[in-house]
Design a protein around this motif. Structure first.
Motif, short mmCIF file in Angstrom:
data_model
loop_
_atom_site.label_atom_id
_atom_site.label_comp_id
_atom_site.label_asym_id
_atom_site.label_seq_id
_atom_site.Cartn_x
_atom_site.Cartn_y
_atom_site.Cartn_z
N ALA A 51 54.07 22.41 33.56
CA ALA A 51 54.54 23.58 34.31
C ALA A 51 55.58 23.20 35.36
CB ALA A 51 53.36 24.29 34.96
N LYS A 52 55.58 21.95 35.81
CA LYS A 52 56.51 21.51 36.85
C LYS A 52 57.92 21.26 36.30
CE LYS A 52 52.78 19.28 39.46
NZ LYS A 52 52.25 17.98 39.95
N LYS A 53 58.03 21.16 35.01
CA LYS A 53 59.32 20.88 34.37
C LYS A 53 60.19 22.13 34.42
CE LYS A 53 60.93 18.65 30.11
NZ LYS A 53 60.47 18.04 28.84
N SER A 54 61.46 21.97 34.70
CA SER A 54 62.36 23.12 34.86
C SER A 54 62.74 23.74 33.52
CB SER A 54 63.64 22.69 35.59
OG SER A 54 64.43 21.87 34.75
N ASP A 55 63.18 24.99 33.59
CA ASP A 55 63.64 25.68 32.38
C ASP A 55 64.82 24.94 31.76
OD1 ASP A 55 61.71 27.50 32.94
OD2 ASP A 55 63.06 29.21 33.24
N ALA A 56 65.70 24.44 32.62
CA ALA A 56 66.88 23.72 32.12
C ALA A 56 66.48 22.47 31.34
CB ALA A 56 67.78 23.34 33.29
N ASP A 57 65.47 21.75 31.85
CA ASP A 57 65.00 20.55 31.16
C ASP A 57 64.34 20.90 29.83
OD1 ASP A 57 65.94 18.76 33.01
OD2 ASP A 57 64.07 18.63 34.15
N TYR A 58 63.61 22.02 29.83
CA TYR A 58 62.99 22.45 28.57
C TYR A 58 64.03 22.87 27.55
CZ TYR A 58 58.05 21.96 29.42
OH TYR A 58 56.81 21.42 29.61
N SER A 59 65.05 23.59 28.00
CA SER A 59 66.12 24.00 27.09
C SER A 59 66.80 22.78 26.48
CB SER A 59 67.15 24.86 27.83
OG SER A 59 66.57 26.10 28.21
N LYS A 60 66.99 21.75 27.30
CA LYS A 60 67.59 20.50 26.82
C LYS A 60 66.69 19.82 25.78
CE LYS A 60 69.43 16.10 28.57
NZ LYS A 60 69.63 15.26 29.79
N GLU A 61 65.39 19.81 26.07
CA GLU A 61 64.44 19.20 25.12
C GLU A 61 64.43 19.96 23.80
OE1 GLU A 61 59.62 18.38 24.57
OE2 GLU A 61 60.41 18.95 26.54
N PHE A 62 64.35 21.28 23.88
CA PHE A 62 64.30 22.10 22.67
C PHE A 62 65.60 21.97 21.86
CE2 PHE A 62 61.22 25.03 25.14
CZ PHE A 62 60.14 24.27 24.74
N LYS A 63 66.73 21.89 22.54
CA LYS A 63 68.01 21.72 21.84
C LYS A 63 68.04 20.37 21.13
CE LYS A 63 73.02 22.08 22.47
NZ LYS A 63 73.33 20.96 21.58
N LYS A 64 67.49 19.35 21.77
CA LYS A 64 67.43 18.01 21.16
C LYS A 64 66.64 18.07 19.85
CE LYS A 64 64.42 14.97 22.54
NZ LYS A 64 63.68 13.95 23.33
N TYR A 65 65.51 18.77 19.88
CA TYR A 65 64.71 18.91 18.66
C TYR A 65 65.49 19.63 17.58
CZ TYR A 65 60.59 17.68 21.53
OH TYR A 65 59.69 17.06 22.35
#
Length: 372
Positions: A51-65
């Motif tokens: 939950a502490k991870k930012s939306d921007a970091d999640y978007s980056k992770e999902f794009k990587k996948y």
């Protein structure tokens, strides 16, 4: 008269030929439609949310996948619907499908369950998972028979099923504690498990024993050898099945699918963890065919996949093979594992886990995907 009969016969024969061709074309059309519907081989990854991870970091992770050929993410939010609802649009925007991954019967640090010590499974030795946990500290297993504990789990399933945009509620640990560990893990715990050991044999709580005794007129605690008591074994298999079948109804009520991470194939799952997933009402299973856990070679991924597919023959349940990334020695083995799964009837593969996927792994996945 003879000429008229011949003419009628020829006309009837022509009608039969036309009808047969029509049926054949219809059948082929159905088959082609089914092939088109089920033909896409999917790639997924399990990942645990923070939950502490930012939306921007999640978007980056999902794009990587997504850029690496991944189609879907199975996200563990510790059964937090709000966190899941936050992540779904981020993943969807990157073109990924989302499954709500939940630890079902094993509920470590569940604040609600911990207020009810009687909800937990009890070993043959009479020790409860509440404060005497087998193998590891996070093994806190709830009883699938006791109404209060099973309803708690089903309530969590419903909370996730209500989240808009998810593909499925994805059950994990939907079984009993391991009566037998995978062979490569035994040295870690300094164990020999040639027989069923009482400290790893669950659930002998009052609710289970009482219900079983009512149905079968015998007490498993008094059994000469519970390991060969098929009624007692089936009682526990059916207790898990009942939870799954109820979860299936809940998921479908909210127009979601039900999927599950399971042990490699039904007979093995039955033997090791009281889990017979070919008997369940479920849309798709993700057997964790982690070959290195069992000291097997890569071709075992194909063997175990084939076993599961065969056991589900005639049923709509799909098989999506789980691959353990740390157990692979190279990208060549990763490619081989994917191809073994596909060749033996899987409709997709999923990787454990997101953190373990290297850039090289993702490049290999994308290359394999483009070649299929």
């Amino acid at each position: 008269m003879v000429k008229l009969l011949r003419t009628n016969k020829l006309q009837n024969f022509s009608k039969i030929i036309v009808l047969a061709l029509s049926l054949s074309l219809f059948s082929c059309g159905q088959k082609d439609a089914k092939t088109e519907e089920n033909g896409k081989f999917t790639f997924g990854v399990w990942t645990t949310a923070d939950a502490k991870k930012s939306d921007a970091d999640y978007s980056k992770e999902f794009k990587k996948y997504k850029d690496g050929g991944i189609d879907e993410v199975l996200i563990n939010t510790q059964t937090d619907p709000k966190l899941l609802a936050r992540l779904v649009p981020l993943a969807t925007k990157e073109g990924l499908k989302v499954h709500a991954w939940i630890m079902a019967m094993n509920r470590p640090n569940d604040s609600i369950a911990l207020q009810h010590p009687d909800w937990y499974q009890v070993s043959k030795e009479g020790k409860s998972c509440f404060d005497n946990r087998p193998y590891v500290d996070y093994y806190q297993w709830l009883c699938p028979t006791k109404e209060e504990s099973r309803n708690h789990v089903l309530g969590l399933v419903e909370g996730l099923a209500k989240v808009e945009g998810i593909e499925s509620v994805h059950l994990d640990y939907i079984r009993f504690p391991d009566i037998f560990l995978p062979i490569s893990l035994l040295p870690k715990y300094n164990l020999v498990q040639d027989v069923e050991l009482p400290q790893f044999d669950f659930c002998y709580c009052d609710a289970c024993v009482s219900k079983f005794e009512k149905e079968h007129h015998k007490n498993p605690k008094e059994s000469h050898n519970t390991s060969i008591d098929m009624e007692w074994k089936n009682f526990r298999l059916n207790a898990v099945k009942a939870v799954v079948d109820d979860a299936y109804k809940i998921a479908h009520k909210h127009n979601k699918k039900l999927t599950a991470a399971v042990f490699p194939y039904p007979e093995m799952a039955d033997h090791m963890v009281r889990q017979r997933w070919d008997k369940w009402n479920i849309d798709e299973v993700y057997p964790m065919i982690y070959h290195s856990f069992y000291d097997e070679e890569i071709d075992w991924v194909g063997y175990a996949t084939k076993q599961g597919v065969a056991d589900l023959e005639g049923k709509p349940t799909k098989v999506n093979t789980g691959i353990y990334i740390p157990g692979l020695k190279s990208d060549a083995e990763l490619k081989e594992a994917i191809l073994e799964a596909k060749k033996n009837g899987a409709t997709g593969v999923s990787f454990f886990d997101g953190n373990a996927l290297s850039e090289s792994n993702l490049k290999t996945i994308k290359q394999v995907k483009s070649s299929l």
